[in-house]
Scaffold this motif. Structure first.
Motif, PDB file in Angstrom:
ATOM      1  N   ASP A 116      37.975  24.949  51.146  1.00  0.00           N
ATOM      2  CA  ASP A 116      37.147  23.786  51.466  1.00  0.00           C
ATOM      3  C   ASP A 116      36.646  23.095  50.201  1.00  0.00           C
ATOM      4  O   ASP A 116      36.651  21.863  50.102  1.00  0.00           O
ATOM      5  CB  ASP A 116      35.950  24.207  52.329  1.00  0.00           C
ATOM      6  CG  ASP A 116      36.351  24.695  53.705  1.00  0.00           C
ATOM      7  OD1 ASP A 116      37.482  24.398  54.136  1.00  0.00           O
ATOM      8  OD2 ASP A 116      35.539  25.383  54.355  1.00  0.00           O
ATOM      9  N   THR A 117      36.213  23.895  49.233  1.00  0.00           N
ATOM     10  CA  THR A 117      35.661  23.338  47.998  1.00  0.00           C
ATOM     11  C   THR A 117      36.715  22.560  47.230  1.00  0.00           C
ATOM     12  O   THR A 117      36.489  21.429  46.798  1.00  0.00           O
ATOM     13  CB  THR A 117      35.089  24.462  47.113  1.00  0.00           C
ATOM     14  OG1 THR A 117      34.084  25.163  47.833  1.00  0.00           O
ATOM     15  CG2 THR A 117      34.497  23.894  45.833  1.00  0.00           C
ATOM     16  N   ARG A 118      37.878  23.150  47.077  1.00  0.00           N
ATOM     17  CA  ARG A 118      38.927  22.467  46.318  1.00  0.00           C
ATOM     18  C   ARG A 118      39.475  21.280  47.098  1.00  0.00           C
ATOM     19  O   ARG A 118      39.813  20.252  46.505  1.00  0.00           O
ATOM     20  CB  ARG A 118      40.045  23.438  45.959  1.00  0.00           C
ATOM     21  CG  ARG A 118      41.165  22.791  45.153  1.00  0.00           C
ATOM     22  CD  ARG A 118      41.979  23.786  44.384  1.00  0.00           C
ATOM     23  NE  ARG A 118      41.240  24.291  43.219  1.00  0.00           N
ATOM     24  CZ  ARG A 118      41.705  25.243  42.421  1.00  0.00           C
ATOM     25  NH1 ARG A 118      42.878  25.809  42.662  1.00  0.00           N
ATOM     26  NH2 ARG A 118      40.999  25.649  41.386  1.00  0.00           N
ATOM     27  N   ARG A 119      39.553  21.405  48.421  1.00  0.00           N
ATOM     28  CA  ARG A 119      40.043  20.285  49.224  1.00  0.00           C
ATOM     29  C   ARG A 119      39.125  19.071  49.046  1.00  0.00           C
ATOM     30  O   ARG A 119      39.589  17.940  48.893  1.00  0.00           O
ATOM     31  CB  ARG A 119      40.132  20.706  50.687  1.00  0.00           C
ATOM     32  CG  ARG A 119      40.989  19.787  51.543  1.00  0.00           C
ATOM     33  CD  ARG A 119      41.386  20.432  52.860  1.00  0.00           C
ATOM     34  NE  ARG A 119      40.244  20.826  53.661  1.00  0.00           N
ATOM     35  CZ  ARG A 119      39.879  22.100  53.882  1.00  0.00           C
ATOM     36  NH1 ARG A 119      40.591  23.089  53.353  1.00  0.00           N
ATOM     37  NH2 ARG A 119      38.830  22.382  54.630  1.00  0.00           N
ATOM     38  N   ALA A 120      37.829  19.311  49.052  1.00  0.00           N
ATOM     39  CA  ALA A 120      36.877  18.221  48.847  1.00  0.00           C
ATOM     40  C   ALA A 120      37.037  17.621  47.448  1.00  0.00           C
ATOM     41  O   ALA A 120      36.985  16.394  47.274  1.00  0.00           O
ATOM     42  CB  ALA A 120      35.453  18.729  49.050  1.00  0.00           C
ATOM     43  N   VAL A 172      35.762  28.204  41.353  1.00  0.00           N
ATOM     44  CA  VAL A 172      36.024  27.030  40.519  1.00  0.00           C
ATOM     45  C   VAL A 172      36.676  25.954  41.375  1.00  0.00           C
ATOM     46  O   VAL A 172      37.758  26.168  41.927  1.00  0.00           O
ATOM     47  CB  VAL A 172      36.928  27.380  39.325  1.00  0.00           C
ATOM     48  CG1 VAL A 172      37.198  26.137  38.475  1.00  0.00           C
ATOM     49  CG2 VAL A 172      36.291  28.468  38.475  1.00  0.00           C
ATOM     50  N   ALA A 173      36.044  24.811  41.490  1.00  0.00           N
ATOM     51  CA  ALA A 173      36.590  23.721  42.302  1.00  0.00           C
ATOM     52  C   ALA A 173      37.679  22.961  41.559  1.00  0.00           C
ATOM     53  O   ALA A 173      38.669  22.543  42.159  1.00  0.00           O
ATOM     54  CB  ALA A 173      35.471  22.765  42.719  1.00  0.00           C
ATOM     55  N   ALA A 174      37.506  22.765  40.264  1.00  0.00           N
ATOM     56  CA  ALA A 174      38.462  21.986  39.480  1.00  0.00           C
ATOM     57  C   ALA A 174      39.813  22.692  39.433  1.00  0.00           C
ATOM     58  O   ALA A 174      39.879  23.919  39.322  1.00  0.00           O
ATOM     59  CB  ALA A 174      37.934  21.780  38.064  1.00  0.00           C
TER      60      ALA A 174
END
Length: 326
Positions: A194-198, A315-317
């Motif tokens: 979810d975090t990376r998709r956003a 890590v989202a990036a």
């Protein structure tokens, strides 16, 4: 010089190591930026026998030449070293050279260090207006540029001009960017986080879904696990194509029966040619791959924590860039 050294499974140490020295026919590069690759993570987890401890990892780097006629020249590094004389090299397919080596594999130490010695032909000059933290993305972007080129060259004219990229990490995002830069507009990324998709949607402007559905002319597996190969096998349309970049797991997942009956092409794709690397650099420099502002920067001294955060999935990036001098 200081370096981040892989000392064993999930163990990295930042310490003094012998200075890198340019041998005859090499140039010394002061590293300003070095990205963490999935293969570095595989080594960190003890999953890569090709990278035994102790070893300086890292092969996605850019910096400044120190000494010699090109002193002060800003460069990005093609870390793939080949023989230059075999049939693969002579035909411009250097990535298939049987003697190919990449820095961060013995006997060549990697770029999680303050200096690296490289051959001049492996260095591409970076314009003054391009940050070296952006130029350090040339290597992972070249991996996906090469894959996109192979796929689009081989895709049947009657296939739908749609692509699904499985995996929203750096290679997956780079594949989406490369496909668009080379002419395919309808590209979707499948990313379960979810975090990376956003992040990919809001920061990178990509079309992103939790999981792909339907059929696509081209499916890129940028992860390389049995489960993702299974998805690729199911979602490639009849007469379509699977591009397999990821090296997460050795076997399993492909539906060979469906691929045979539906004439689905499978292309395994590894690294890039020297021309692909130069073409990728040109695309970075002229903006065809976008602003490339989706990286996170951390000091090399904090590299162990960066690896731990990647391991924990926080890590989202898509990419962490390590800087040796901060």
């Amino acid at each position: 010089m200081k370096a981040l050294v892989y000392d064993g499974v999930e163990t990295l140490g930042f310490r003094d190591v012998p200075d890198a020295v340019a041998a005859a026919g090499q140039e010394l590069v002061r590293i300003e930026a070095s990205g963490i690759c999935g293969s570095d993570m595989h080594a960190y987890l003890g999953h890569d026998d090709r990278r035994p401890a102790p070893l300086i990892l890292g092969h996605e780097a850019a910096g400044v030449i120190v000494g010699g006629a090109r002193d002060g020249t800003r460069v990005t590094i093609n870390p793939l070293v080949n023989c230059g004389t075999c049939p693969a090299c002579v035909s411009g397919r250097e990535n298939l050279c049987p003697e190919r080596m990449i820095i961060s594999m013995p006997p060549r130490e990697g770029a999680f260090a303050q200096f690296v010695a490289m051959r001049p032909e492996n260095l591409v000059t970076v314009p003054d207006d391009v940050p070296l933290t952006k130029a350090a993305l040339a290597e992972p972007l070249a991996v996906s540029w090469h894959a996109a080129r192979l796929g689009l060259e081989a895709l049947h004219a009657g296939a739908s001009q749609t692509a699904l990229v499985i995996g929203g990490g750096a290679i997956g995002l780079a594949a989406a960017l490369a496909l668009k830069a080379q002419g395919m507009d309808d590209v979707t990324i499948a990313e379960p986080s979810d975090t990376r998709r956003a992040f990919l949607t809001e920061r990178c402007g990509q079309t992103v879904v939790h999981a792909g559905t339907g059929q696509y002319g081209l499916v890129v597996d940028a992860v390389g696990y049995s489960a993702t190969r299974q998805v690729a096998s199911a979602l490639a349309e009849p007469g379509g194509m699977i591009l397999h970049i990821g090296l997460g797991e050795d076997a399993g997942g492909l539906d060979v029966r469906r691929m045979t009956l539906q004439e689905i092409t499978f292309i395994g794709t590894y690294t890039y040619t020297a021309q692909d690397f130069r073409d990728t650099c040109a695309a970075i420099f002229d903006g065809r791959l976008g602003p490339l502002d989706w990286t996170e920067h951390r000091p090399l001294a904090e590299g162990a924590a960066a690896f731990a955060d990647l391991r924990a999935g926080v890590v989202a990036a898509p990419k962490i860039i390590l800087t040796p001098w901060t």
